[in-house]
Design a protein around this motif. Structure first.
Motif, mmCIF file in Angstrom:
data_model
loop_
_atom_site.group_PDB
_atom_site.id
_atom_site.type_symbol
_atom_site.label_atom_id
_atom_site.label_comp_id
_atom_site.label_asym_id
_atom_site.label_seq_id
_atom_site.Cartn_x
_atom_site.Cartn_y
_atom_site.Cartn_z
ATOM 1 N N TYR A 192 22.455 -27.987 43.973
ATOM 2 C CA TYR A 192 22.197 -28.928 42.879
ATOM 3 C C TYR A 192 21.770 -30.322 43.349
ATOM 4 C CZ TYR A 192 25.207 -25.433 40.584
ATOM 5 O OH TYR A 192 25.771 -24.264 40.123
ATOM 6 N N GLY A 193 22.033 -30.637 44.618
ATOM 7 C CA GLY A 193 21.750 -31.978 45.105
ATOM 8 C C GLY A 193 22.840 -32.975 44.809
ATOM 9 N N THR A 194 23.974 -32.505 44.302
ATOM 10 C CA THR A 194 25.130 -33.360 44.001
ATOM 11 C C THR A 194 26.407 -32.650 44.440
ATOM 12 O OG1 THR A 194 25.279 -32.433 41.770
ATOM 13 C CG2 THR A 194 24.028 -34.476 42.024
ATOM 14 N N ALA A 195 27.473 -33.422 44.620
ATOM 15 C CA ALA A 195 28.742 -32.835 45.066
ATOM 16 C C ALA A 195 29.403 -32.010 43.969
ATOM 17 C CB ALA A 195 29.696 -33.938 45.531
ATOM 18 N N ARG A 196 29.195 -32.430 42.736
ATOM 19 C CA ARG A 196 29.758 -31.693 41.604
ATOM 20 C C ARG A 196 28.659 -30.917 40.901
ATOM 21 N NH1 ARG A 196 33.583 -34.887 37.592
ATOM 22 N NH2 ARG A 196 34.337 -32.768 37.278
ATOM 23 N N PRO A 197 28.995 -29.775 40.308
ATOM 24 C CA PRO A 197 27.989 -29.038 39.543
ATOM 25 C C PRO A 197 27.573 -29.827 38.306
ATOM 26 C CG PRO A 197 30.160 -28.093 39.194
ATOM 27 C CD PRO A 197 30.309 -29.109 40.286
ATOM 28 N N PRO A 198 26.345 -29.673 37.838
ATOM 29 C CA PRO A 198 25.904 -30.428 36.667
ATOM 30 C C PRO A 198 26.623 -30.005 35.397
ATOM 31 C CG PRO A 198 24.249 -28.820 37.313
ATOM 32 C CD PRO A 198 25.280 -28.828 38.400
ATOM 33 N N ARG A 199 26.848 -30.973 34.547
ATOM 34 C CA ARG A 199 27.423 -30.691 33.235
ATOM 35 C C ARG A 199 26.368 -30.024 32.363
ATOM 36 N NH1 ARG A 199 31.658 -32.900 30.229
ATOM 37 N NH2 ARG A 199 32.052 -34.465 31.859
ATOM 38 N N LEU A 200 26.784 -29.087 31.533
ATOM 39 C CA LEU A 200 25.892 -28.429 30.585
ATOM 40 C C LEU A 200 26.046 -29.113 29.226
ATOM 41 C CD1 LEU A 200 26.621 -24.735 31.655
ATOM 42 C CD2 LEU A 200 24.594 -26.102 32.198
ATOM 43 N N ASP A 201 24.930 -29.484 28.646
ATOM 44 C CA ASP A 201 24.914 -30.305 27.435
ATOM 45 C C ASP A 201 24.851 -29.410 26.197
ATOM 46 O OD1 ASP A 201 24.651 -32.248 25.537
ATOM 47 O OD2 ASP A 201 22.629 -32.871 26.152
ATOM 48 N N LEU A 202 25.885 -29.429 25.387
ATOM 49 C CA LEU A 202 25.908 -28.622 24.174
ATOM 50 C C LEU A 202 24.898 -29.116 23.139
ATOM 51 C CD1 LEU A 202 29.751 -28.095 23.856
ATOM 52 C CD2 LEU A 202 28.049 -26.319 24.300
ATOM 53 N N ALA A 203 24.510 -30.368 23.224
ATOM 54 C CA ALA A 203 23.514 -30.896 22.294
ATOM 55 C C ALA A 203 22.137 -30.282 22.525
ATOM 56 C CB ALA A 203 23.436 -32.416 22.417
ATOM 57 N N ALA A 204 21.971 -29.574 23.644
ATOM 58 C CA ALA A 204 20.704 -28.885 23.908
ATOM 59 C C ALA A 204 20.492 -27.713 22.958
ATOM 60 C CB ALA A 204 20.667 -28.394 25.352
ATOM 61 N N VAL A 205 21.552 -27.286 22.294
ATOM 62 C CA VAL A 205 21.460 -26.199 21.317
ATOM 63 C C VAL A 205 21.051 -26.813 19.986
ATOM 64 C CG1 VAL A 205 22.677 -24.329 20.159
ATOM 65 C CG2 VAL A 205 23.279 -24.932 22.519
ATOM 66 N N THR A 206 19.807 -26.589 19.584
ATOM 67 C CA THR A 206 19.327 -27.124 18.308
ATOM 68 C C THR A 206 19.281 -26.070 17.210
ATOM 69 O OG1 THR A 206 17.015 -26.719 18.932
ATOM 70 C CG2 THR A 206 17.950 -28.876 19.493
ATOM 71 N N VAL A 207 19.534 -24.817 17.570
ATOM 72 C CA VAL A 207 19.606 -23.726 16.593
ATOM 73 C C VAL A 207 20.764 -23.980 15.633
ATOM 74 C CG1 VAL A 207 20.066 -21.251 16.368
ATOM 75 C CG2 VAL A 207 18.640 -22.092 18.243
ATOM 76 N N PRO A 208 20.640 -23.642 14.346
ATOM 77 C CA PRO A 208 21.803 -23.705 13.450
ATOM 78 C C PRO A 208 22.908 -22.772 13.955
ATOM 79 C CG PRO A 208 19.783 -23.413 12.189
ATOM 80 C CD PRO A 208 19.414 -23.221 13.626
ATOM 81 N N VAL A 209 24.121 -23.286 14.054
ATOM 82 C CA VAL A 209 25.243 -22.530 14.616
ATOM 83 C C VAL A 209 26.369 -22.443 13.594
ATOM 84 C CG1 VAL A 209 27.023 -22.465 16.403
ATOM 85 C CG2 VAL A 209 24.697 -23.198 16.988
ATOM 86 N N GLY A 210 26.919 -21.244 13.457
ATOM 87 C CA GLY A 210 28.152 -21.055 12.713
ATOM 88 C C GLY A 210 29.273 -20.732 13.676
ATOM 89 N N ALA A 211 30.353 -21.498 13.655
ATOM 90 C CA ALA A 211 31.496 -21.287 14.541
ATOM 91 C C ALA A 211 32.613 -20.591 13.767
ATOM 92 C CB ALA A 211 31.984 -22.616 15.100
ATOM 93 N N PHE A 212 33.124 -19.502 14.334
ATOM 94 C CA PHE A 212 34.186 -18.713 13.702
ATOM 95 C C PHE A 212 35.337 -18.612 14.693
ATOM 96 C CE2 PHE A 212 30.090 -17.583 12.015
ATOM 97 C CZ PHE A 212 30.289 -17.525 10.653
ATOM 98 N N TRP A 213 36.503 -19.149 14.316
ATOM 99 C CA TRP A 213 37.602 -19.277 15.257
ATOM 100 C C TRP A 213 38.933 -19.057 14.545
ATOM 101 C CZ3 TRP A 213 40.806 -23.408 13.915
ATOM 102 C CH2 TRP A 213 40.246 -24.324 13.012
ATOM 103 N N SER A 214 39.986 -18.880 15.345
ATOM 104 C CA SER A 214 41.301 -18.617 14.766
ATOM 105 C C SER A 214 42.378 -19.419 15.486
ATOM 106 C CB SER A 214 41.634 -17.125 14.840
ATOM 107 O OG SER A 214 41.668 -16.676 16.177
ATOM 108 N N ASP A 215 43.441 -19.715 14.787
ATOM 109 C CA ASP A 215 44.541 -20.496 15.350
ATOM 110 C C ASP A 215 45.286 -19.757 16.442
ATOM 111 O OD1 ASP A 215 44.187 -22.767 13.781
ATOM 112 O OD2 ASP A 215 45.356 -21.939 12.125
ATOM 113 N N ASN A 216 45.284 -18.428 16.388
ATOM 114 C CA ASN A 216 46.103 -17.621 17.285
ATOM 115 C C ASN A 216 45.340 -17.129 18.509
ATOM 116 O OD1 ASN A 216 48.643 -16.231 17.830
ATOM 117 N ND2 ASN A 216 47.582 -14.337 17.309
ATOM 118 N N ASP A 217 44.190 -17.715 18.784
ATOM 119 C CA ASP A 217 43.349 -17.290 19.897
ATOM 120 C C ASP A 217 43.798 -17.995 21.171
ATOM 121 O OD1 ASP A 217 41.257 -16.798 21.717
ATOM 122 O OD2 ASP A 217 39.778 -16.710 20.103
ATOM 123 N N TRP A 218 44.229 -17.239 22.178
ATOM 124 C CA TRP A 218 44.705 -17.818 23.429
ATOM 125 C C TRP A 218 43.579 -18.071 24.433
ATOM 126 C CZ3 TRP A 218 50.016 -15.787 25.567
ATOM 127 C CH2 TRP A 218 51.031 -16.154 24.677
#
Length: 451
Positions: free
Chosen positions: A370-396
């Protein structure tokens, strides 16, 4: 922390028990259990699909770096072609039984006959195509292991979608390469960001080419969402290939997870280096013997099933038995479906470093890659597609706190859906009998807005 260590120790003891049992008495175990083995236990994904009365196709696509991936397709629904109710969630029990008895002709790989699919979409300008991507240690089978009115792939097919099921490199269906074999340690030197670079784009492009669809809908579960998010950093133009994305148990941040395996995150790079030096990077690849053993351990025998339940709960979160106990032996015969250890390492690095990032090779090799000591961060804002998030309280695994961090950073979240069930866990998104009512109908609504 003490409780988690105890759970981890118990889990490791259980794995050791499996290893001893597998090496010493698998054949005897298999013979004793054989009379009660469910007929679906050893069926591959196309066989599972056809056993429910749906047509199945097998396709193969080669990635740019030479891996050969296997895709499974349900091109159309027998319910729709027979004039049945296109809403799978409200199918009567009689309709479900009819679909189990119906045996359609074997659909082969390729484009030998698309007449049924084309006829099903004559009224549409663009085909309704959906691509579904599995999680770590999973496969295409996880979306068809339930009754037609309960399994996600069948529900989508009955709703009029051309359904494609992906399999990333290293699982049971995608163990081939143009120049090396799976016995070569080099075959296993990949992580999920490698799959985001090569596998998901190759499969999406193949689906678009073979269906004539400019855009497809994407559904991912767990790591199936992680790879999608990473892909848009590497190939931002692929945003234009996707109409909408449904993210079940989305994973980008993982540092709030409860699963006891997370305790290994501080030492995971050392474990990875040791295994790499020994050429042991293949992880939990299924065999006939291991599938038989796992199936038997989740059988109807109460004491043995309790061990099975403990192990699954330690991985995914405590469950109220949303999964059909009579079909659970079939499910665990197909999952785990195998991957590289480096893929697991990368997920645990997210736990350790509390950031969504590329694979961490260590400071010296990171500079080379990568040219850096740490791996690059991945930017979630790069996702411009409409996204639906489905999640639950009991998910470990996809902890609600981590999910909300992900949701806040994504660029275009149009649905943020909390599952209305207190004991719905990470694996229930795949296998639960009530997932159709709690999750899938909302996914259908989301996809319907953009199709």
């Amino acid at each position: 922390m003490v409780v988690q260590l105890k759970v981890l120790a118990a889990t490791l003891l259980f794995v050791a028990f499996l290893h001893i049992s597998l090496s010493e008495d698998v054949e005897g175990f298999r013979e004793r259990r054989a009379p009660k083995i469910h007929p679906h236990t050893f069926l591959p994904t196309p066989g599972l699909i056809r056993a429910r009365g749906y047509p199945a196709e097998v396709h193969h696509v080669a990635t740019e770096d030479g891996y050969i991936l296997e895709l499974h397709r349900i091109p159309f629904s027998p319910h729709r072609s027979l004039g049945g109710n296109p809403n799978p969630i409200s199918l009567s029990q009689n309709n479900v039984k009819r679909s189990l008895q119906l045996q359609l002709p074997n659909a082969t790989a390729g484009l030998q006959d698309r007449s049924s699919l084309i006829g099903n979409n004559l009224e549409q300008k663009e085909p309704k195509v959906v691509f579904i991507q599995h999680c770590v240690l999973c496969s295409s089978a996880d979306f068809v292991m339930n009754d037609p009115n309960q399994a996600l792939a069948f529900i989508l097919s009955d709703a009029g979608y051309d359904v494609w099921l992906g399999n990333i490199r290293g699982n049971i269906y995608s163990r081939r390469h143009r120049t090396i074999t799976a016995k070569n340690p080099k075959f296993w030197e990949f992580s999920w960001d490698t799959c985001a670079r090569y596998d998901i784009p190759a499969m999406l492009q193949y689906v678009r080419t073979n269906t004539g669809a400019n855009q497809v809908s994407y559904i991912g579960h767990s790591m199936g969402t992680t790879m999608f998010f990473a892909m848009m950093n590497i190939h931002p133009h692929i945003n234009s290939w996707v109409r909408v994305m449904a993210a079940m148990a989305p994973v980008a941040y993982m540092h709030n997870k409860h699963a006891p395996i997370g305790i290994l995150s501080p030492v995971i790079n050392g474990i990875d280096r040791t295994l790499t030096q020994r050429g042991k990077l293949e992880f939990l690849t299924p065999t006939k013997s291991s599938s038989t053993l796992f199936s038997g351990l989740c059988s109807e025998v109460l004491l043995i099933r309790s061990i099975c339940k403990f192990f699954l709960d330690a991985l995914a979160g405590p469950s109220a038995r949303n999964v059909d106990p009579n079909y659970l032996p079939v499910i665990v015969a197909h999952t785990p479906a195998g991957t590289s250890f480096r893929t697991v390492t990368h997920l645990l690095q997210l736990v350790r470093d509390r950031r969504f990032q590329a694979f961490d090779y260590g400071p010296t090799d990171n500079f080379k890659v990568y040219g850096t000591a740490r791996p690059p961060r991945l930017d979630l804002a790069a996702v411009t597609v409409p996204v639906g998030a489905f999640w639950s309280d009991n998910d470990w695994v996809a902890d609600p706190r981590d999910v909300q961090l992900t949701v806040r950073e994504l660029g275009n979240v149009v649905v943020n859906h909390r599952v209305q069930h207190n004991s719905f866990n990470h694996l229930d998104f795949l296998w639960a009998e009530n997932a159709a009512a709690l999750v899938y109908r909302h996914i259908l609504d989301l996809l319907g807005r953009y199709n």
